[in-house]
Design an enzyme around this catalytic site. Structure first.
Site, PDB file in Angstrom:
ATOM      1  N   PHE A   1     -22.626 -87.548  -1.837  1.00  0.00           N
ATOM      2  CA  PHE A   1     -23.386 -87.293  -0.612  1.00  0.00           C
ATOM      3  C   PHE A   1     -23.692 -88.614   0.084  1.00  0.00           C
ATOM      4  O   PHE A   1     -23.672 -89.684  -0.528  1.00  0.00           O
ATOM      5  CB  PHE A   1     -24.678 -86.533  -0.895  1.00  0.00           C
ATOM      6  CG  PHE A   1     -25.755 -87.376  -1.511  1.00  0.00           C
ATOM      7  CD1 PHE A   1     -25.816 -87.561  -2.883  1.00  0.00           C
ATOM      8  CD2 PHE A   1     -26.712 -87.996  -0.717  1.00  0.00           C
ATOM      9  CE1 PHE A   1     -26.812 -88.352  -3.458  1.00  0.00           C
ATOM     10  CE2 PHE A   1     -27.716 -88.782  -1.283  1.00  0.00           C
ATOM     11  CZ  PHE A   1     -27.757 -88.963  -2.658  1.00  0.00           C
ATOM     12  N   CYS A   2     -23.952 -88.535   1.389  1.00  0.00           N
ATOM     13  CA  CYS A   2     -24.412 -89.682   2.172  1.00  0.00           C
ATOM     14  C   CYS A   2     -25.307 -89.150   3.295  1.00  0.00           C
ATOM     15  O   CYS A   2     -25.672 -87.978   3.295  1.00  0.00           O
ATOM     16  CB  CYS A   2     -23.243 -90.494   2.711  1.00  0.00           C
ATOM     17  SG  CYS A   2     -22.209 -89.581   3.863  1.00  0.00           S
ATOM     18  N   THR A   3     -25.666 -89.991   4.251  1.00  0.00           N
ATOM     19  CA  THR A   3     -26.637 -89.622   5.278  1.00  0.00           C
ATOM     20  C   THR A   3     -26.168 -88.464   6.165  1.00  0.00           C
ATOM     21  O   THR A   3     -26.885 -87.494   6.357  1.00  0.00           O
ATOM     22  CB  THR A   3     -26.923 -90.837   6.194  1.00  0.00           C
ATOM     23  OG1 THR A   3     -27.046 -91.985   5.369  1.00  0.00           O
ATOM     24  CG2 THR A   3     -28.168 -90.639   7.010  1.00  0.00           C
TER      25      THR A   3
END
Ligand SMILES: [Zn+2]
Ligand SMILES: [Zn+2]
Ligand SMILES: [Zn+2]
Length: 538
Positions: free
Chosen positions: A331-333
């Protein structure tokens, strides 16, 4: 008003918005002073507009208010823009927004305006990769010219856009002005893009955050032409093939499915944070492990200073052993950093069970799980909201004194009191990543010294003691060479970001006393070294 009149009006608004450097500086100083005064007493609660019922116009309504931005033609560009384009490209373009409110200004306005009449801002986040074939460079140039035209046509836009042959990465904001609302402007911007390339932008997942505080609007719009939307610097394979081809990305999971998968046992599933450590420090997906460490997917922070650290971490033997036979979640922003990361992972580590990634990133997850779900702490963002906890639409941005309570245990890098805001562009002296410094330390005179030694949590943990400026960096800051064989440890990578001008100035001062080896024939206008008075014009 006719379309044409409206266009010219908007254009002249933006022109009028331009101030000379001197004026800008004077205004900035004034603003900062008034902000300082108001920050202690004023409260952002005055701007809390959550109780106001606001609606988003329907598709039909948006269609009737849509005034298309003309798309420049290739002929137009070669005919009249050649010169100015030559100057612009491939450099960044900056366009001032017609309207901009500081926190102090909007607070002042809030005192004399009914809340439902206060201007609000909206935010638009998205990225779009162009899968084969890539846009030709001529189309990228055209898109740059079109984006400039859009900004002139819609002067209440601000933000940052990265433009590449492989697509766009966009963080935009808009503000209500006399011509258009923020909500409308952002939708109309998307319409403009769909007209530019309907095939590419019809697949885009546009994320809107509407009716946020007016000071969350960017004061300008910056366009950056880049080679890659996210720079990972993956090592090339021997056959010179793409080390992270987009057709190899992981399975995209919508927030609800990602949430469900986090509940899988830690013996079968890991969740990798592909953001940098200074972002992960504020908040992360580890709520599934809150009751028992084995109860849910194991959270892993690769402790990156920048994205180029990802490959180094992934190619470690320990990492690969850890991922063996597991379901790997990423996951990331906002999702963009997972695209190449998951492709590289699948291409490099062949013994994982499956690779999954959070569609739309933490941003989208927190929209669907307004109480936070398994995400604990705040989501660090790249717009004026700074960082957003669950259900906090406006985020922390704005005045210094304001910070909502956080559930992570971050501290000021100097006095170690609990603190969770990256303010004043403070950087680690060893590796350059942003560091947390509290309001008290920031205003303390004794701590204002530019040479003050600041260390980020990673450099503390790794025992890094050599200042970045004393190390010779090669390969774009990815590798270091120590000046002499000392026992001192340098950071494994260094980040260059905002305030880079200060660093350049420092270098300038250092090198100004050294003769340039090209002497009078040096062709570099920006060369730091010393030259004879008369330089040969080339
Ligand atoms: Zn402090
Ligand atoms: Zn550091
Ligand atoms: Zn020179």
């Amino acid at each position: 008003m006719s379309n044409k009149e409206e266009n010219t009006k908007a254009k002249s608004d933006r022109k009028r918005g331009r101030l000379s450097r001197k004026e800008q500086k004077a205004r900035k100083k004034q603003r900062e002073e008034s902000e300082k005064q108001s920050s202690d007493t004023a409260s952002n609660e005055a701007l809390n507009n959550n109780f106001i019922q606001r609606t988003i116009p329907s598709e039909e309504e948006l269609e009737t208010t849509y005034v298309p931005t003309p798309i420049p033609s290739f002929q137009d560009m070669s005919a009249k823009h050649t010169k100015s384009l030559g100057k612009w490209f491939p450099k960044a373009v900056v366009l001032k927004s017609s309207v901009h409110y500081t926190n102090a200004e909007i607070l002042k306005l809030a005192k004399e305006t009914p809340p439902e009449q206060l201007p609000t801002a909206s935010i638009l986040l998205f990225y779009q990769y162009v899968t084969e074939p890539l846009w030709p460079q001529s189309k990228v140039d055209l898109l740059m010219a079109f984006l400039v035209q859009i900004a002139e046509h819609r002067p209440n836009l601000g933000g940052r856009i990265r433009v590449a042959r492989e697509g766009l990465n966009v963080t935009l904001s808009a503000i209500d002005d006399q011509h258009s609302t923020a909500v409308e402007t952002l939708r109309h911007f998307c319409r403009d893009l769909k007209r530019f390339d309907s095939k590419v932008f019809s697949q885009t997942d546009f994320k809107f955050i509407d009716h946020v505080q007016a000071d969350r609007h960017f004061k300008d719009l910056k366009l950056f032409p880049v080679q890659e939307l996210v720079f990972y610097g993956f090592p090339k394979s021997k056959e010179d093939q793409d080390p992270a081809p987009l057709e190899k990305t992981g399975v995209h999971l919508p927030p609800a499915d990602f949430h469900k998968m986090l509940e899988q046992d830690s013996s079968s599933t890991v969740v990798i944070d592909v953001r940098n450590h200074y972002e992960a420090a504020l908040g992360r997906f580890d709520g599934q492990q809150a009751e028992a460490p084995t109860a849910g997917a194991e959270y892993i922070d690769p402790k990156m200073r920048k994205s180029t650290d990802f490959a180094k971490w992934l190619n470690k033997k320990e990492t690969q052993e850890k991922l063996q036979d597991k379901n790997v979640m990423l996951f990331c922003t906002g999702g963009v950093r997972c695209e190449r990361a998951s492709a590289y992972l699948r291409n490099t580590v062949t013994n994982v069970k499956g690779v999954f990634q959070l569609q739309g990133g933490v941003e989208k997850y927190l929209q669907e799980f307004p109480t936070g779900g398994y995400f604990r702490g705040k989501n660090f963002v790249f717009d004026k909201r700074e960082a957003c906890g669950a259900g906090d639409r406006d985020g922390d941005g704005g005045v210094l004194g304001h910070s909502n309570s956080s559930t992570t245990e971050t501290k000021c890098c100097l006095c170690e009191k609990p603190w969770d805001r990256y303010l004043g562009k403070k950087k680690c002296s060893m590796c350059g990543v942003p560091v947390l410094m509290c309001d008290k330390c920031m205003s303390s005179k004794s701590k204002k010294d530019d040479n003050l030694l600041l260390r980020c949590p990673l450099c503390v943990e790794e025992g890094v003691t050599v200042r970045a400026e004393d190390v010779e960096w090669t390969n774009n800051g990815m590798d270091s060479i120590l000046p002499d064989a000392t026992s001192n440890k340098a950071a494994p990578s260094v980040l260059k970001w905002g305030g880079g001008h200060a660093a350049i100035k420092k270098d300038k001062r250092r090198f100004q006393k050294v003769q340039c080896r090209f002497g009078a024939e040096c062709a570099r206008k920006d060369c730091f070294f010393m030259h004879p008075k008369e330089r040969i014009k080339l």
